[in-house]
Design a protein around this motif. Sequence first.
Motif, PDB file in Angstrom:
ATOM      1  N   UNK A  54       0.852  -1.186   0.000  1.00 48.51           N
ATOM      2  CA  UNK A  54       0.000   0.000   0.000  1.00 48.51           C
ATOM      3  C   UNK A  54       0.890   1.239   0.000  1.00 48.51           C
ATOM      4  N   UNK A  55       0.998   1.887  -1.160  1.00 42.70           N
ATOM      5  CA  UNK A  55       1.879   3.056  -1.271  1.00 42.70           C
ATOM      6  C   UNK A  55       1.379   4.229  -0.438  1.00 42.70           C
ATOM      7  N   UNK A  56       0.080   4.273  -0.167  1.00 38.55           N
ATOM      8  CA  UNK A  56      -0.470   5.380   0.610  1.00 38.55           C
ATOM      9  C   UNK A  56       0.029   5.354   2.061  1.00 38.55           C
ATOM     10  N   UNK A  57       0.060   4.168   2.646  1.00 39.58           N
ATOM     11  CA  UNK A  57       0.468   4.047   4.048  1.00 39.58           C
ATOM     12  C   UNK A  57       1.902   3.562   4.201  1.00 39.58           C
ATOM     13  N   UNK A  58       2.488   3.048   3.103  1.00 40.80           N
ATOM     14  CA  UNK A  58       3.841   2.505   3.175  1.00 40.80           C
ATOM     15  C   UNK A  58       3.906   1.131   3.815  1.00 40.80           C
ATOM     16  N   UNK A  59       2.764   0.446   3.957  1.00 38.63           N
ATOM     17  CA  UNK A  59       2.744  -0.868   4.612  1.00 38.63           C
ATOM     18  C   UNK A  59       2.677  -1.995   3.592  1.00 38.63           C
ATOM     19  N   UNK A  60       3.287  -3.136   3.953  1.00 40.19           N
ATOM     20  CA  UNK A  60       3.242  -4.331   3.108  1.00 40.19           C
ATOM     21  C   UNK A  60       2.413  -5.397   3.805  1.00 40.19           C
ATOM     22  N   UNK A  61       1.375  -5.861   3.118  1.00 41.85           N
ATOM     23  CA  UNK A  61       0.488  -6.898   3.656  1.00 41.85           C
ATOM     24  C   UNK A  61       0.845  -8.240   3.012  1.00 41.85           C
ATOM     25  N   UNK A 146       2.053  22.635  15.217  1.00 42.74           N
ATOM     26  CA  UNK A 146       3.459  22.435  15.523  1.00 42.74           C
ATOM     27  C   UNK A 146       4.087  21.417  14.586  1.00 42.74           C
ATOM     28  N   UNK A 147       5.404  21.485  14.431  1.00 43.04           N
ATOM     29  CA  UNK A 147       6.082  20.592  13.491  1.00 43.04           C
ATOM     30  C   UNK A 147       5.926  19.110  13.838  1.00 43.04           C
ATOM     31  N   UNK A 148       6.017  18.703  15.120  1.00 45.92           N
ATOM     32  CA  UNK A 148       5.825  17.271  15.428  1.00 45.92           C
ATOM     33  C   UNK A 148       4.431  16.781  15.041  1.00 45.92           C
ATOM     34  N   UNK A 149       3.406  17.607  15.323  1.00 47.36           N
ATOM     35  CA  UNK A 149       2.031  17.213  14.983  1.00 47.36           C
ATOM     36  C   UNK A 149       1.850  17.158  13.465  1.00 47.36           C
ATOM     37  N   UNK A 150       2.433  18.136  12.744  1.00 47.11           N
ATOM     38  CA  UNK A 150       2.314  18.139  11.288  1.00 47.11           C
ATOM     39  C   UNK A 150       3.009  16.924  10.676  1.00 47.11           C
ATOM     40  N   UNK A 151       4.196  16.596  11.193  1.00 46.39           N
ATOM     41  CA  UNK A 151       4.943  15.451  10.670  1.00 46.39           C
ATOM     42  C   UNK A 151       4.174  14.154  10.873  1.00 46.39           C
ATOM     43  N   UNK A 159       2.478  10.744   3.365  1.00 47.74           N
ATOM     44  CA  UNK A 159       3.506  11.630   2.837  1.00 47.74           C
ATOM     45  C   UNK A 159       4.726  11.602   3.754  1.00 47.74           C
ATOM     46  N   UNK A 160       5.895  11.525   3.165  1.00 44.77           N
ATOM     47  CA  UNK A 160       7.108  11.602   3.952  1.00 44.77           C
ATOM     48  C   UNK A 160       7.396  13.039   4.343  1.00 44.77           C
ATOM     49  N   UNK A 161       8.029  13.237   5.487  1.00 46.44           N
ATOM     50  CA  UNK A 161       8.312  14.596   5.947  1.00 46.44           C
ATOM     51  C   UNK A 161       9.338  15.299   5.061  1.00 46.44           C
ATOM     52  N   UNK A 223       7.546  19.664   2.734  1.00 40.60           N
ATOM     53  CA  UNK A 223       6.366  19.248   3.497  1.00 40.60           C
ATOM     54  C   UNK A 223       6.093  20.155   4.692  1.00 40.60           C
ATOM     55  N   UNK A 224       7.130  20.657   5.328  1.00 40.80           N
ATOM     56  CA  UNK A 224       6.948  21.496   6.509  1.00 40.80           C
ATOM     57  C   UNK A 224       6.269  22.826   6.175  1.00 40.80           C
ATOM     58  N   UNK A 225       6.287  23.237   4.898  1.00 39.42           N
ATOM     59  CA  UNK A 225       5.704  24.517   4.495  1.00 39.42           C
ATOM     60  C   UNK A 225       4.440  24.342   3.670  1.00 39.42           C
ATOM     61  N   UNK A 226       3.776  23.195   3.801  1.00 36.79           N
ATOM     62  CA  UNK A 226       2.600  22.923   2.982  1.00 36.79           C
ATOM     63  C   UNK A 226       1.469  23.911   3.259  1.00 36.79           C
ATOM     64  N   UNK A 227       1.402  24.482   4.464  1.00 37.94           N
ATOM     65  CA  UNK A 227       0.373  25.475   4.772  1.00 37.94           C
ATOM     66  C   UNK A 227       0.507  26.701   3.874  1.00 37.94           C
ATOM     67  N   UNK A 228       1.746  27.064   3.516  1.00 35.37           N
ATOM     68  CA  UNK A 228       1.968  28.209   2.636  1.00 35.37           C
ATOM     69  C   UNK A 228       1.465  27.921   1.227  1.00 35.37           C
ATOM     70  N   UNK A 229       1.621  26.694   0.763  1.00 38.39           N
ATOM     71  CA  UNK A 229       1.108  26.317  -0.562  1.00 38.39           C
ATOM     72  C   UNK A 229      -0.416  26.363  -0.583  1.00 38.39           C
TER      73      UNK A 229
END
Length: 347
Positions: A54-61, A146-151, A159-161, A223-229
């Motif tokens: 699953x590319x969305x979550x990065x998990x392999x089933x 905050x950055x930890x919550x956003x990450x 999405x990767x940070x 990714x950390x500046x996605x709010x600006x986009x």
Amino acid sequence: MRGLLLRLSTLDAGAESAVRVIAYFDSLVRDHVGVATLLQATATLAQCPVGLYDAMSGRRWRARPGEKAVAGAEESGGKAVTEKIGERSRDLGALGTVWMECQGDRHGLDEIVMERFAAAAEVTLERTASGTDPALIELVLSAATGEPERARALRLLGFGTGAQLQVIAGQAEDGPALVSWLRARGHHARGTTVGELAVVIAADEVSESPPAVRAGVGPPVPAARVAASWEAARLALRFTGQDGRDRVVRSADLGALALFAAHVPDAAVAELADVRAVASLPPEVAAAVRALCEEGSVRRAAAAVHLHHSSMAARIARAETTLGFSLAAPAGRLRAHLALALTRLLP
């Protein structure tokens, strides 16, 4: 194949067995099964281990016949396992990958099972993705997060940070179409509705323009500046129009116009004499002024909108009477072009 497929093939012809396989997977899709159930059912049918990345979550089933499907972190981006499986795997594009780990000689129904498994997995993953928690996206887009919550929210959204992200804003009813359009082009995308607007976050830069929808496109940012986009995408959306050339506006193309939308109150824009004058022009006259501003001469403007140059000249003369200034000089065309753009900000 073994197990149930072998029993099916001994009962009737190959074509009828294929129909039964198709019906089997169709029933799973119709029942809205989850990833785990789909893998369990496929492993039971094929009587061999099967897997899904699953590319969305990065998990392999992975599921074995008669056992529950289990999920774990993908260590190799979904590629290592599928390289070993070879032809018994299917790439689902931005959604991920599925594979079967059957050993020995290929059975006649292998191909149809693989195809139907892949098709069912694609539908299942799409449904999972469309169920994105809106609160996660709102958390990611809030400038106060905050950055930890956003990450953490970005990871939960797949999405990767360290990713480059781009936000697209549109009309609420166009959100699903935007997400589907992006995924069809290989982008990992998540969307929801915020207020009256659709918001879609896409991984990597979106170079093409989505068709048949009005959309504002923010710049690609870390990714950390996605709010600006997101803020820039909403601003760009305000300058969109119904005309094909104006349906999609990129914030990067606005230049100084962005300052008006960001810092000048709408009421002040509405009071500008040039804006009021342009807003009062009949549609065909306003279209003529726009063509003149874009083309620079009456003859080229007439050709662009398929008018005789004398008809174009008559419309320009009519516009000049209303505007109170000449459009023959670059300064006059600049005033008119700016006023035309600012009318988009009117209520």
